[in-house]
Write a protein that holds these residues in place. Structure first.
Motif, PDB file in Angstrom:
ATOM      1  N   ASP A   1     -51.385 -16.521   7.592  1.00  0.00           N
ATOM      2  CA  ASP A   1     -52.643 -15.858   7.873  1.00  0.00           C
ATOM      3  C   ASP A   1     -52.830 -15.981   9.382  1.00  0.00           C
ATOM      4  N   SER A   2     -53.282 -14.937  10.032  1.00  0.00           N
ATOM      5  CA  SER A   2     -53.350 -14.994  11.488  1.00  0.00           C
ATOM      6  C   SER A   2     -54.345 -16.028  12.000  1.00  0.00           C
ATOM      7  N   LYS A   3     -55.326 -16.428  11.177  1.00  0.00           N
ATOM      8  CA  LYS A   3     -56.245 -17.500  11.584  1.00  0.00           C
ATOM      9  C   LYS A   3     -55.495 -18.809  11.784  1.00  0.00           C
ATOM     10  N   ASP A   4     -54.342 -18.944  11.133  1.00  0.00           N
ATOM     11  CA  ASP A   4     -53.550 -20.175  11.225  1.00  0.00           C
ATOM     12  C   ASP A   4     -52.499 -20.124  12.325  1.00  0.00           C
ATOM     13  N   MET A   5     -52.380 -18.985  12.997  1.00  0.00           N
ATOM     14  CA  MET A   5     -51.386 -18.869  14.069  1.00  0.00           C
ATOM     15  C   MET A   5     -51.869 -19.612  15.311  1.00  0.00           C
ATOM     16  N   ASP A   6     -50.926 -20.233  16.000  1.00  0.00           N
ATOM     17  CA  ASP A   6     -51.259 -20.971  17.215  1.00  0.00           C
ATOM     18  C   ASP A   6     -50.432 -20.445  18.385  1.00  0.00           C
ATOM     19  N   ASP A   7     -50.550 -21.099  19.518  1.00  0.00           N
ATOM     20  CA  ASP A   7     -49.837 -20.636  20.713  1.00  0.00           C
ATOM     21  C   ASP A   7     -48.319 -20.678  20.536  1.00  0.00           C
ATOM     22  N   ALA A   8     -47.825 -21.631  19.763  1.00  0.00           N
ATOM     23  CA  ALA A   8     -46.380 -21.698  19.509  1.00  0.00           C
ATOM     24  C   ALA A   8     -45.934 -20.479  18.694  1.00  0.00           C
ATOM     25  N   ASP A   9     -46.747 -20.068  17.737  1.00  0.00           N
ATOM     26  CA  ASP A   9     -46.436 -18.866  16.951  1.00  0.00           C
ATOM     27  C   ASP A   9     -46.449 -17.632  17.844  1.00  0.00           C
ATOM     28  N   ARG A  10     -47.449 -17.540  18.722  1.00  0.00           N
ATOM     29  CA  ARG A  10     -47.514 -16.400  19.641  1.00  0.00           C
ATOM     30  C   ARG A  10     -46.296 -16.380  20.562  1.00  0.00           C
ATOM     31  N   ALA A  11     -45.875 -17.557  21.010  1.00  0.00           N
ATOM     32  CA  ALA A  11     -44.669 -17.634  21.848  1.00  0.00           C
ATOM     33  C   ALA A  11     -43.440 -17.162  21.068  1.00  0.00           C
ATOM     34  N   SER A  12     -43.395 -17.432  19.765  1.00  0.00           N
ATOM     35  CA  SER A  12     -42.283 -16.965  18.926  1.00  0.00           C
ATOM     36  C   SER A  12     -42.277 -15.447  18.835  1.00  0.00           C
ATOM     37  N   VAL A  13     -43.459 -14.846  18.753  1.00  0.00           N
ATOM     38  CA  VAL A  13     -43.544 -13.386  18.697  1.00  0.00           C
ATOM     39  C   VAL A  13     -43.078 -12.797  20.019  1.00  0.00           C
ATOM     40  N   VAL A  14     -43.549 -13.366  21.134  1.00  0.00           N
ATOM     41  CA  VAL A  14     -43.123 -12.890  22.452  1.00  0.00           C
ATOM     42  C   VAL A  14     -41.605 -12.974  22.569  1.00  0.00           C
TER      43      VAL A  14
ATOM     44  N   ASP B   1     -57.163 -11.002  12.357  1.00  0.00           N
ATOM     45  CA  ASP B   1     -58.070 -11.953  13.012  1.00  0.00           C
ATOM     46  C   ASP B   1     -57.625 -12.356  14.417  1.00  0.00           C
ATOM     47  N   THR B   2     -56.328 -12.527  14.619  1.00  0.00           N
ATOM     48  CA  THR B   2     -55.846 -12.917  15.955  1.00  0.00           C
ATOM     49  C   THR B   2     -54.828 -11.924  16.511  1.00  0.00           C
ATOM     50  N   MET B   3     -54.808 -10.730  15.942  1.00  0.00           N
ATOM     51  CA  MET B   3     -53.876  -9.700  16.397  1.00  0.00           C
ATOM     52  C   MET B   3     -54.040  -9.425  17.889  1.00  0.00           C
ATOM     53  N   ALA B   4     -55.260  -9.291  18.351  1.00  0.00           N
ATOM     54  CA  ALA B   4     -55.496  -8.984  19.761  1.00  0.00           C
ATOM     55  C   ALA B   4     -54.961 -10.101  20.667  1.00  0.00           C
ATOM     56  N   GLN B   5     -55.122 -11.345  20.261  1.00  0.00           N
ATOM     57  CA  GLN B   5     -54.605 -12.470  21.054  1.00  0.00           C
ATOM     58  C   GLN B   5     -53.088 -12.394  21.190  1.00  0.00           C
TER      59      GLN B   5
END
Length: 162
Positions: free
Chosen positions: A51-64, A82-86
């Motif tokens: 769930d995107s509410k559970d995503m953190d900066d490490a997850d975002r770094a994985s997407v990048v 929920d955190t798509m924009a972030q």
């Protein structure tokens, strides 16, 4: 087609069981949606099932990292709203040479009245026609990632107000 699909879970991939109140993130719904529509299968990566509410900066770094490392120049990222924009902003800050479109759903793809298939089709058209950049494609609206915000009350994404 130089298209990649990176799946990160979220509502679009939510599945329900017969157990009251239990749900989880299932297989990427985009795969079945593309098959139903006769879309030539892109390269598919099931990166995160959260769930995107559970995503953190490490997850975002994985997407990048996943967007950066894939050979495709056109990338669709399925993501919770929920955190798509972030996450889209994190990608936009470091990826300049690709066209990346983030998409999700307000109702799971498994639900009868879901917006998932429409949003996926819209994202597929957008990624093939837009110039390089990072965008959010939801419910017929196409927004630059760095200017998009989720309006919870209206149930849609819109331009941030300055």
């Amino acid at each position: 087609m130089t298209l990649a699909l990176i799946c990160c879970g979220g509502t679009i991939d939510t599945v329900y069981t017969n157990d009251a109140g239990f749900h989880g993130i299932g297989e990427p719904a985009a795969v079945e949606a593309f098959v139903r529509a006769g879309v030539v299968a892109p390269t598919i990566t099931s990166l995160i099932r959260k769930d995107s509410k559970d995503m953190d900066d490490a997850d975002r770094a994985s997407v990048v990292a996943a967007v950066h490392s894939c050979s495709a120049t056109q990338v669709i990222v399925t993501h919770g709203t929920d955190t798509m924009a972030q996450t889209a902003c994190a990608v936009a800050s470091s990826i300049k040479e690709k066209t990346v479109v983030f998409v999700g759903a307000f109702l799971p793809a498994a639900c009868k009245n879901s917006d998932a298939d429409f949003n996926l089709g819209f994202a597929l058209a957008a990624v093939q026609t837009l110039p390089a950049g990072v965008y959010i494609a939801m419910n017929g609206r196409l927004l630059p990632a760095t200017a998009a915000v989720k309006n919870y009350a209206a149930g849609r994404f819109e331009m941030a107000k300055n």
